[in-house]
Write an enzyme that holds these catalytic residues in place. Structure first.
Site, mmCIF file in Angstrom:
data_model
loop_
_atom_site.group_PDB
_atom_site.id
_atom_site.type_symbol
_atom_site.label_atom_id
_atom_site.label_comp_id
_atom_site.label_asym_id
_atom_site.label_seq_id
_atom_site.Cartn_x
_atom_site.Cartn_y
_atom_site.Cartn_z
ATOM 1 N N LYS A 140 10.796 -35.138 23.173
ATOM 2 C CA LYS A 140 10.902 -35.081 21.854
ATOM 3 C C LYS A 140 12.175 -35.561 21.482
ATOM 4 C CE LYS A 140 10.790 -32.732 17.471
ATOM 5 N NZ LYS A 140 8.439 -33.185 17.246
ATOM 6 N N ASP A 180 9.394 -36.383 12.826
ATOM 7 C CA ASP A 180 9.611 -34.693 12.434
ATOM 8 C C ASP A 180 10.693 -34.586 11.468
ATOM 9 O OD1 ASP A 180 8.653 -32.242 14.073
ATOM 10 O OD2 ASP A 180 11.280 -32.211 13.231
HETATM 11 P P1 NAP Z 1 10.534 -31.862 6.388
HETATM 12 O O1 NAP Z 1 9.662 -32.606 5.853
HETATM 13 O O2 NAP Z 1 11.372 -32.419 6.859
HETATM 14 O O3 NAP Z 1 9.940 -30.640 5.623
HETATM 15 C C1 NAP Z 1 10.733 -29.413 5.921
HETATM 16 C C2 NAP Z 1 11.034 -28.223 5.004
HETATM 17 O O4 NAP Z 1 11.085 -26.697 5.462
HETATM 18 C C3 NAP Z 1 12.202 -28.982 4.094
HETATM 19 O O5 NAP Z 1 10.803 -27.970 2.993
HETATM 20 C C4 NAP Z 1 13.180 -28.394 4.024
HETATM 21 O O6 NAP Z 1 13.728 -27.527 2.257
HETATM 22 C C5 NAP Z 1 12.314 -26.802 4.083
HETATM 23 N N1 NAP Z 1 13.467 -25.945 5.253
HETATM 24 C C6 NAP Z 1 14.424 -26.348 6.448
HETATM 25 N N2 NAP Z 1 14.873 -25.232 6.731
HETATM 26 C C7 NAP Z 1 14.342 -23.970 6.113
HETATM 27 C C8 NAP Z 1 14.835 -22.948 5.974
HETATM 28 N N3 NAP Z 1 15.436 -22.296 7.276
HETATM 29 N N4 NAP Z 1 14.280 -22.082 5.255
HETATM 30 C C9 NAP Z 1 13.141 -22.498 4.449
HETATM 31 N N5 NAP Z 1 13.063 -23.633 4.080
HETATM 32 C C10 NAP Z 1 13.572 -24.742 5.561
HETATM 33 O O7 NAP Z 1 9.729 -31.060 8.042
HETATM 34 P P2 NAP Z 1 8.076 -31.140 8.280
HETATM 35 O O8 NAP Z 1 7.772 -32.664 8.929
HETATM 36 O O9 NAP Z 1 6.771 -30.922 7.188
HETATM 37 O O10 NAP Z 1 8.461 -30.356 9.773
HETATM 38 C C11 NAP Z 1 8.074 -28.741 9.369
HETATM 39 C C12 NAP Z 1 8.246 -28.601 10.306
HETATM 40 O O11 NAP Z 1 6.751 -28.216 10.915
HETATM 41 C C13 NAP Z 1 8.759 -28.952 11.384
HETATM 42 O O12 NAP Z 1 8.685 -27.428 12.844
HETATM 43 C C14 NAP Z 1 8.479 -29.561 12.310
HETATM 44 O O13 NAP Z 1 9.154 -29.397 13.683
HETATM 45 C C15 NAP Z 1 6.883 -29.024 13.008
HETATM 46 N N6 NAP Z 1 6.279 -30.102 12.110
HETATM 47 C C16 NAP Z 1 5.556 -31.288 12.305
HETATM 48 C C17 NAP Z 1 5.168 -31.970 11.854
HETATM 49 C C18 NAP Z 1 4.483 -33.386 11.064
HETATM 50 O O14 NAP Z 1 3.710 -34.435 11.696
HETATM 51 N N7 NAP Z 1 5.233 -33.303 10.428
HETATM 52 C C19 NAP Z 1 3.674 -31.799 13.274
HETATM 53 C C20 NAP Z 1 4.371 -30.812 13.582
HETATM 54 C C21 NAP Z 1 5.165 -29.832 13.709
HETATM 55 P P3 NAP Z 1 15.065 -28.557 2.069
HETATM 56 O O15 NAP Z 1 14.229 -29.817 1.701
HETATM 57 O O16 NAP Z 1 16.023 -27.891 1.529
HETATM 58 O O17 NAP Z 1 15.460 -29.879 3.210
#
Ligand code: NAP
Length: 460
Positions: A140, A180
């Site tokens: 990571k 991520d």
């Molecule tokens: P992202 O596109 O950056 O989206 C994150 C979202 O969560 C945004 O809407 C953000 O809001 C919101 N957020 C952040 N902190 C928050 C909180 N405390 N309460 C409520 N909402 C909050 O990221 P993502 O890729 O979707 O990833 C989300 C999660 O999934 C992370 O834990 C990541 O490690 C995990 N994940 C992602 C992937 C992938 O393929 N992307 C794969 C496995 C796991 P704002 O718009 O206000 O910032």
């Protein structure tokens, strides 16, 4: 018979002492790394039954070795903002374990990024990647850089500086980063461009999450969210149930959340709530996903603005309140520790029947306990959100073969991977006397694969 049970007792005591001692050592060594210790405690606790049955892993010191990363890099990232001011951030890459394949794991840009968060995510990634059945190890990376409010050129300059340093440690057979939080195809594009420039070669397999026009896989953008819903569908099928007619609440409105909502809606559910880091919306007649995509995927707006198009919807400040919306299925898809014990109790009282983690470790340990004791079907992140990294591994395969699969081909493969992950976690839980506990099952199934490879490779 008596001798056997004495032997078993001895094995149990030895295994319990072993797990306890390794965890105490880990605490001493990593005293301030709360997220890493939280993730490690969960895994170590659920591995006790493995050491009862297989003391040979204990003799090989597998736990001591698997909890210590192969290496960790931290580095300075210097860049210039639009006003010509010099800025400095900190970059990280944790190469945790490459026993079954090159290190693989995303890059996160968020002000909260620190060594504890990097290590927790890298550690989880070892088991998640093993569960996919693909040859990928765990890693990571990221930076405490905050992309919010930065211009496109600032992002580009930051990313170029970040990857200039990171490029020394990555490669298609060494370590393959991806996106991520805060890192999508734009950032991956800038990383790839700079890497290509530095190395003077087109090494498509060095990064995944690329634009499909430039060597990325179709279906990668949707993979984590769709995969999450396929996983929940398997959990529900196990109880003779389905998504049809269910009310679903999804936290976040980023990449994972949007595509989890899309697939849940396609399978006949009504999504009634989602959020961002400022607050949440509740739309009892069903979230209009196109509006959410316009606000959060195609522009940089706030979820609050949803009510401008849909005045019937309610917006509330603060994200945690989203768990007070009564629903059948809850999918935390935002960030770590966003769903606490109190929220879990409210969800349970309101009749939730299934919870699955799109985000990494979004539920606190206490919340998971509430779900398990309350008879809620619970899908842990390292199993339920593995669809993204699975399609990333498919991107690596396509890059090596220099061909592209259709979106339908990728989706079929993703479905199969999620079904297999569910089956192996479920079967491991049964085989180790924790039927229905997918946390234990996923940890054990992932661990066994990596541990066997570590044994085969000798002690180092
Ligand atoms: P992202 O596109 O950056 O989206 C994150 C979202 O969560 C945004 O809407 C953000 O809001 C919101 N957020 C952040 N902190 C928050 C909180 N405390 N309460 C409520 N909402 C909050 O990221 P993502 O890729 O979707 O990833 C989300 C999660 O999934 C992370 O834990 C990541 O490690 C995990 N994940 C992602 C992937 C992938 O393929 N992307 C794969 C496995 C796991 P704002 O718009 O206000 O910032």
């Amino acid at each position: 018979m008596k001798v056997m049970s004495e032997l078993e007792n001895n094995n149990k005591t030895r295994a319990n002492d072993y797990v306890h001692n390794v965890y105490e050592q880990l605490k001493k060594r990593n005293m301030h790394e709360t997220e890493f210790l939280q993730a490690a405690r969960e895994v170590l606790d659920s591995l006790r039954p493995v050491f009862f049955k297989h003391p040979e892993y204990l003799d090989e010191g597998i736990l001591e070795r698997i909890t210590e990363p192969d290496r960790v890099f931290t580095f300075r990232v210097t860049w210039e903002d639009d006003a010509g001011r010099v800025r400095v951030n900190r970059g990280f890459r944790v190469q945790f374990n490459n026993s079954i394949g090159p290190y693989k794991g995303g890059i996160r840009f968020h002000p909260s990024v620190n060594i504890s968060i990097m290590k927790f995510l890298g550690f989880e990634q070892i088991f998640k990647n093993a569960l996919t059945g693909m040859p990928i190890g765990g890693g990571k990376g990221g930076s405490d850089f905050d992309p919010k409010g930065k211009s496109d050129r600032e992002i580009m300059r930051f990313v170029q500086s970040f990857i200039t340093e990171l490029s020394k440690y990555i490669g298609p057979d060494t370590d393959v980063p991806a996106g991520d939080i805060g890192v999508g195809k734009r950032e991956i594009g800038y990383m790839f461009g700079q890497y290509k420039r530095l190395k003077s070669k087109f090494d498509a397999g060095v990064l995944t999450g690329k634009d499909p026009e430039q060597g990325g896989s179709l279906g990668r953008k949707e993979a984590t969210g769709y995969g999450l819903v396929y996983f929940v569908d398997e959990m529900l099928k196990g109880k003779g149930d389905s998504f049809a007619g269910k009310k679903v609440v999804v936290s976040g409105s980023g990449n994972v959340a949007i595509y989890a909502m899309e697939k849940a809606i396609q399978l006949g559910a009504t999504v009634i709530g989602c959020s961002d880091s400022s607050g949440y919306i509740y739309d009892p007649s069903g979230i209009d996903l196109e509006v959410v995509k316009q606000l959060k995927e195609y522009s940089n707006k706030r979820i609050k603005d949803y009510t401008m198009d849909h005045p019937r919807a309610v917006y509330k400040e603060g994200c945690i309140g989203i768990w007070t919306i009564p629903c059948d299925i809850a999918l935390p898809c935002a960030t770590q520790n966003e769903l606490d014990e109190e929220s879990a109790k409210i969800l349970l009282e309101n009749g939730v029947t299934a919870v699955a983690e799109g985000a990494n470790m979004p539920s606190t340990e206490e919340a998971v306990h509430v779900f398990h004791t309350g008879g809620v079907l619970f899908g842990p992140g390292k199993a339920a959100n593995a669809g993204g990294v699975a399609v990333s591994a498919m991107e690596m395969s396509q890059n090596s073969m220099r061909l592209s699969w259709t979106a339908e081909e990728v989706d079929e493969k993703l479905k199969l991977v999620m079904k297999n992950i569910y089956t192996s976690a479920n079967e491991a839980a049964i085989n180790y006397d924790y039927p229905g506990n997918l946390v234990v099952g996923a940890n054990i199934a992932g661990f066994l694969k990596v541990a066997d490879a570590m044994v085969a490779h000798g002690i180092h």
